[in-house]
Design a protein around this motif. Structure first.
Motif: not given
Length: 459
Positions: A115, A131, A134, A358
């Motif tokens: 995150t 996202w 990540e 998240s």
């Protein structure tokens, strides 16, 4: 027959692919977290120059812990997790609790680091979904971990090198400015900025003790070195060297960096919400200092995530070979490169939950709470590990001529009391009280589950 046994051993154990230089840099990287680069301002603002003593005290406690772990690993370098000794010396049920709790802690730690990586990358790619970045980083690091231990070692080597260069650059800058008697505004760069009007509790006793838990959590993960020893070419000498150099690393990279920061800026003028590294690099004319520090903390977070994937995969592999749980059987298999591939892929899938969590504000706060609880569990695991060491010392496995922790009967109880006091202190501060209660709840609930479970282990 001897060749057949050798081939069988190679199929059932991970391959020793890490070299001494990998282990030494991994050990260094384990002592340097993003908390130093981004959180130094906040820790200094709590209690001023006396924060140096806090770092020194926590460093001593962690050194005792690492020496205890090192002594046990020295007797059995084939172990992929130092927590295997908990089962061996405190019983299967206690080992089950400690090992699975720690494994879960590292998973949440990996999710938190992923995150953080998304947040750091947003500095350069503000319009790219966090996202997506990540997921790309996780796939890349997972791919590197599927190759062999040597690739992990090389990746960590260069991640660590970036952090080391950044800190040495900061310290060298301070030394030059001190000798040049450099002035900025009404302040002069000098070591006297630390010693003048020194107080242990400039902002009260409460803030002094609050800094202990903050500094403590800057050190967690240092024990990852115990997960890498089983995959080194020459484990015993490498283990001894890596652990014994720990005090030097703490003094140089943490205490040294803090002295440099407080020499350049009077501690009262260092804001809690800004990185001192950015301030100092901007002071000497690096206009892109914020980008530089963002790059360093990005590599620091990537290094932490890389270590989490490596250590948690080995830990799951180790747990699966020890505990006879049906669901764990697939994780006992190794790839052709002697990598616990199934364990690694399973962990990567779990960590993929971080981008999903998240992206929803409603679940993000719950995730932060769970991560805080997981971090507090490190203290519980450290305390159990030290009790394990005391039992190990009374066993037949103890090697009087091995890698001995001097005056263990004195230092280990001191470390246990120290970690216990830090955990108790969590209940006295608003930000840490609820996570501490969550940790107690986990200890009670999962402790009961571990007690009633019928455990069959092979060590």
């Amino acid at each position: 027959m001897e060749n057949e046994n050798k081939k069988l051993l190679e199929k059932t154990t991970t391959r020793r692919g890490l070299q001494n230089r990998h282990i030494q840099l991994i050990a260094i990287a384990g002592t340097i977290g993003t908390g130093l680069f981004l959180g130094a301002g906040k820790s200094i603002s709590l209690t001023g120059p006396s924060i140096l003593f806090v770092y020194a005290i926590i460093g001593i406690l962690m050194f005792i812990l690492l020496r205890a772990i090192g002594e046990m690993l020295y007797t059995d370098t084939e172990q992929h997790s130092f927590l295997n000794f908990v089962s061996r010396y405190l019983g299967a049920k206690t080992g089950y609790f400690a090992q699975w709790s720690y494994w879960l802690v590292v998973i949440f730690m990996a999710m938190a680091e992923l995150t953080a990586i998304g947040n750091y990358l947003a500095y350069w790619f503000p319009h790219t979904p966090a996202w997506l970045m990540e997921v790309i980083v996780l796939v890349l690091l997972t791919g590197l971990n599927t190759l062999n231990a040597r690739f992990f070692g090389e990746t960590e080597f260069w991640f660590a090198m970036i952090k080391v260069v950044a800190i040495l650059g900061l310290i060298l800058t301070a030394v030059i400015l001190i000798f040049a008697q450099y002035r900025h505004g009404s302040d002069v760069v000098s070591l006297s900025n630390i010693s003048n009007h020194f107080q242990f509790f400039p902002k009260g006793v409460g803030n002094f003790f609050a800094s202990f838990q903050m500094v403590m959590f800057a050190f967690v993960g240092m024990e990852f070195i115990g997960m890498t020893i089983a995959e080194t070419n020459n484990p015993r000498p490498t283990l001894v060297k890596a652990v014994n150099q720990l005090p030097i690393r703490i003094i140089l990279f943490y205490v040294g960096a803090l002295i440099a920061i407080m020499s350049i800026y009077h501690w009262q003028s260092i804001p809690a919400n800004k990185s001192p590294f950015v301030m100092i690099f901007q002071l000497i004319g690096i206009k892109w200092a914020a980008a530089l520090v963002n790059f360093v903390v990005l590599t620091s977070a990537a290094s932490a995530l890389n270590s989490c994937l490596f250590s948690s995969a080995r830990n799951l592999y180790s747990l699966s070979t020890i505990h006879k749980d049906r669901f764990a059987r697939p994780f006992t298999k190794l790839s052709k490169s002697a990598i616990p591939l199934n364990a690694l892929l399973f962990i990567s899938v779990l960590v993929l939950a971080a981008p999903l969590i998240s992206s929803f504000q409603a679940t993000a706060s719950a995730f932060n709470m769970i991560t805080s609880v997981a971090t507090d569990l490190f203290l519980a695991v450290y305390i159990l590990t030290l009790f394990t060491f005391l039992r190990f010392r009374k066993s037949k496995d103890f090697l009087p001529d091995g890698f001995i922790l001097p005056a263990a009967k004195i230092f280990v109880p001191i470390a246990i009391v120290g970690f216990c006091l830090i955990f108790v202190s969590l209940f006295f501060f608003k930000d840490t009280r609820i996570p501490a209660l969550g940790t107690i709840l986990w200890i009670i609930v999962f402790g009961m589950v571990s007690r009633v479970r019928k455990s069959k282990i092979e060590l």
